[in-house]
Design a protein around this motif. Structure first.
Motif, PDB file in Angstrom:
ATOM      1  N   GLU A  96       0.825  -1.206   0.000  1.00 38.02           N
ATOM      2  CA  GLU A  96       0.000   0.000   0.000  1.00 38.02           C
ATOM      3  C   GLU A  96       0.861   1.259   0.000  1.00 38.02           C
ATOM      4  OE1 GLU A  96      -2.720  -0.787   3.260  1.00 38.02           O
ATOM      5  OE2 GLU A  96      -4.131  -1.764   1.875  1.00 38.02           O
ATOM      6  N   GLU A  98       3.400   1.619  -1.698  1.00 35.37           N
ATOM      7  CA  GLU A  98       3.779   1.776  -3.109  1.00 35.37           C
ATOM      8  C   GLU A  98       2.549   1.987  -3.995  1.00 35.37           C
ATOM      9  OE1 GLU A  98       6.886   1.916  -4.358  1.00 35.37           O
ATOM     10  OE2 GLU A  98       7.633   1.827  -2.291  1.00 35.37           O
ATOM     11  N   ASP A  99       1.390   2.271  -3.379  1.00 34.68           N
ATOM     12  CA  ASP A  99       0.117   2.481  -4.083  1.00 34.68           C
ATOM     13  C   ASP A  99      -0.325   1.258  -4.882  1.00 34.68           C
ATOM     14  OD1 ASP A  99      -0.318   5.070  -3.098  1.00 34.68           O
ATOM     15  OD2 ASP A  99       1.000   5.924  -4.647  1.00 34.68           O
TER      16      ASP A  99
END
Length: 155
Positions: A96, A98-99
């Protein structure tokens, strides 16, 4: 970045019929470990090959499910890759951060799981699984058959 031990646990293959697909795995030398149905939605059959490789056939049981939708769109084939992780929350936090979308987090008696959306740049659906101590007892299968090297990752 995390320093949590991770390894490939198994590869999941979506099929219309386990009975039709199983002879292929048997011809390759796979041995069946588990044959179970999840809440009348799908059947999963777990195989080992050479002690360290694992495959899972998943067959729809319900008339409409995520699996029937997948088979309608793609036909039989690779569905997901499962990673066994020692600390699922640490791995999710890193993803998350790192999106990268993580979906369907669920806790069960024997394991916790979550999925990395196939909307990621690899296009693959990844399942993350952290086994709990009770997993061996719940399945009734010896740990040396369930886990690569006979023990959960990180032990």
């Amino acid at each position: 970045m995390h320093d949590t031990p991770i390894r490939v646990d198994h590869v999941g293959i979506a099929v219309e019929s386990v009975e039709a697909a199983e002879p292929v795995l048997q011809a390759l030398g796979c041995e069946k470990l588990v044959d179970d149905t999840v809440e009348g939605r799908f059947r999963w059959v777990y195989y080992t090959l050479g002690g360290a490789s694992r495959l899972e056939l998943i067959e729809p049981v319900a008339e409409e499910s995520f699996l029937t939708d997948f088979l309608d769109r793609n036909g039989p084939g690779l569905h997901h890759v499962t990673f066994e992780v020692a600390d699922i929350d640490a791995v999710i936090d890193t993803l998350e951060g790192e999106d990268i979308a993580v979906v369907d987090y669920q806790e069960f008696d024997g394991w916790t799981e979550a999925f990395v959306s196939p909307g990621n740049p690899t296009g693959a659906l990844f399942q993350l699984m952290e086994y709990h101590e009770s997993y061996v007892e719940e399945t009734g299968t010896p740990a040396e058959s369930l886990f690569i090297d006979g023990r959960p990752v990180g032990e």
